[in-house]
Write a protein that holds these residues in place. Structure first.
Motif, PDB file in Angstrom:
ATOM      1  N   GLU A 108      -4.017   2.708   5.041  1.00 31.91           N
ATOM      2  CA  GLU A 108      -4.138   2.760   6.569  1.00 31.91           C
ATOM      3  C   GLU A 108      -5.720   2.681   6.565  1.00 31.91           C
ATOM      4  O   GLU A 108      -6.382   2.043   7.608  1.00 31.91           O
ATOM      5  N   PHE A 109      -6.380   3.693   5.836  1.00 36.12           N
ATOM      6  CA  PHE A 109      -7.602   3.726   5.987  1.00 36.12           C
ATOM      7  C   PHE A 109      -8.625   2.402   5.579  1.00 36.12           C
ATOM      8  O   PHE A 109      -9.326   1.805   6.489  1.00 36.12           O
ATOM      9  N   VAL A 110      -8.030   1.707   4.736  1.00 38.41           N
ATOM     10  CA  VAL A 110      -8.756   0.203   4.352  1.00 38.41           C
ATOM     11  C   VAL A 110      -8.278  -0.571   5.472  1.00 38.41           C
ATOM     12  O   VAL A 110      -9.339  -1.403   5.826  1.00 38.41           O
ATOM     13  N   ARG A 111      -7.285  -0.888   6.002  1.00 37.54           N
ATOM     14  CA  ARG A 111      -6.903  -1.588   6.891  1.00 37.54           C
ATOM     15  C   ARG A 111      -7.362  -1.452   8.335  1.00 37.54           C
ATOM     16  O   ARG A 111      -7.695  -2.152   9.217  1.00 37.54           O
ATOM     17  N   LYS A 142     -13.377   5.864   0.271  1.00 39.46           N
ATOM     18  CA  LYS A 142     -12.044   5.468  -0.151  1.00 39.46           C
ATOM     19  C   LYS A 142     -11.794   6.272  -1.438  1.00 39.46           C
ATOM     20  O   LYS A 142     -10.743   6.609  -1.607  1.00 39.46           O
ATOM     21  N   ASP A 143     -12.570   6.823  -2.293  1.00 34.58           N
ATOM     22  CA  ASP A 143     -12.500   7.563  -3.316  1.00 34.58           C
ATOM     23  C   ASP A 143     -12.014   9.016  -2.895  1.00 34.58           C
ATOM     24  O   ASP A 143     -10.901   9.529  -3.307  1.00 34.58           O
ATOM     25  N   ALA A 197      -5.739  12.273   0.491  1.00 30.30           N
ATOM     26  CA  ALA A 197      -4.741  11.879   1.446  1.00 30.30           C
ATOM     27  C   ALA A 197      -4.368  10.202   0.720  1.00 30.30           C
ATOM     28  O   ALA A 197      -4.547   9.633   1.737  1.00 30.30           O
ATOM     29  N   PRO A 198      -3.773  10.545  -0.389  1.00 29.05           N
ATOM     30  CA  PRO A 198      -3.499   9.121  -0.866  1.00 29.05           C
ATOM     31  C   PRO A 198      -2.631   8.325  -0.310  1.00 29.05           C
ATOM     32  O   PRO A 198      -2.562   7.009  -0.034  1.00 29.05           O
ATOM     33  N   ALA A 199      -1.785   8.856   0.606  1.00 27.02           N
ATOM     34  CA  ALA A 199      -0.718   8.191   1.398  1.00 27.02           C
ATOM     35  C   ALA A 199      -1.221   7.630   2.260  1.00 27.02           C
ATOM     36  O   ALA A 199      -0.815   6.308   2.981  1.00 27.02           O
ATOM     37  N   ARG A 200      -2.510   7.917   2.704  1.00 27.11           N
ATOM     38  CA  ARG A 200      -3.327   7.195   4.082  1.00 27.11           C
ATOM     39  C   ARG A 200      -4.418   6.199   3.450  1.00 27.11           C
ATOM     40  O   ARG A 200      -5.118   5.600   4.449  1.00 27.11           O
TER      41      ARG A 200
END
Ligand SMILES: [Fe+2]
Length: 260
Positions: A33-36, A20-21, A27-30
């Motif tokens: 989406e990454f977490v979901r 997550k870091d 790619a902060p905009a993603r």
């Protein structure tokens, strides 16, 4: 100060935090989406641990005991003797074959289609103990089968809780604090040989208190058969994340290939 979790089987969560870091940085905009993307590995709050009496009938239980007795001693892993007071054997072929036969039943009990992840045999000695922990999502579902024991040894389960989404703040006495945390609503279940418990160890805190040290030579032989949602093998494996998410920087996370 927050830190990576220190409990047993928390290496996966440490990799998730590190990932997550990285995503937040490159790619902060993603990030959302990454977490979901990991929702398939999260457990419905409606689930609670299920005690399943006599899942293994006496003839099959006898066969499993024979299989265990025949395991060569050089297959025993010793690295959890100090922390758990147990010998373990991972993915022994006959146990893996048994696990495959239980996929449909576990899918029904879990309320979702599952596939086998991995398994181990846990031969607890009189030094047996299991500190509070959350499992890796590679053990989203665990069928814990009692094969044999000196006497019933309760296991405590919390309700389903969300994964800690941030690195936790852990006091030195974190084990006692978790056990005493009133919001975790621990519930005790005990098994007899042939019984099983289905639980979601990645979303339920669980522990066993030390076996009584009263001079009796106690023991507890348990099977831990771990299952994941069908089709989730790619995402449950951190080493796959750089390619899966097309974020090469994720490969820079130390020991990503060892985080399962
Ligand atoms: Fe566990």
């Amino acid at each position: 100060m927050s830190d990576n979790p220190k409990w047993y089987d928390s290496v996966w969560l440490a990799a998730y935090y590190a990932a997550k870091d990285v995503v937040a940085r490159v790619a902060p905009a993603r990030l959302e989406e990454f977490v979901r993307s990991f929702d398939v590995l999260r457990t419905s709050p409606d689930f609670s641990a299920q005690h399943l009496p006599q899942v293994i009938d006496p003839p099959l239980l006898g066969h499993i005991r024979d299989v265990i007795r025949a395991i060569p001693r050089d297959k025993y892993e010793l690295h959890e003797m100090q922390s758990f007071g147990r010998f373990i054997v991972h993915d022994y072929p006959e146990i893996t074959a048994l696990q495959a036969t239980l996929v449909d039943k576990v899918s029904e009990w879990a309320g979702e289609a599952v596939e086998p992840s991995y398994n181990f045999l846990s031969l607890y000695t009189r030094l047996g103990v299991c500190e509070p922990h959350l499992d890796s999502p590679s053990a989203k579902w665990t069928l814990d089968i009692c094969v044999d024991q000196s006497d019933p040894w309760p296991i405590q389960f919390s309700q389903i809780v969300p994964w800690p989404e941030q690195r936790p703040l852990l006091a030195d006495a974190w084990r006692d604090e978790i056990k005493a945390n009133g919001s975790l609503q621990f519930r005790s279940l005990a098994l007899h040989p042939g019984d099983a418990i289905l639980f979601s160890g990645s979303s339920q805190w669980h522990y066993r208190n030390p076996l009584p040290r009263d001079g009796v030579k106690r023991f507890c032989d348990l099977l831990f058969l771990h299952f994941i949602p069908r089709g989730a093998r790619q995402i449950v494996t951190p080493a796959n994340w750089p390619v899966l998410f097309d974020i090469p920087e994720l490969a820079e996370i130390p020991n990503l290939d060892r985080a399962m």
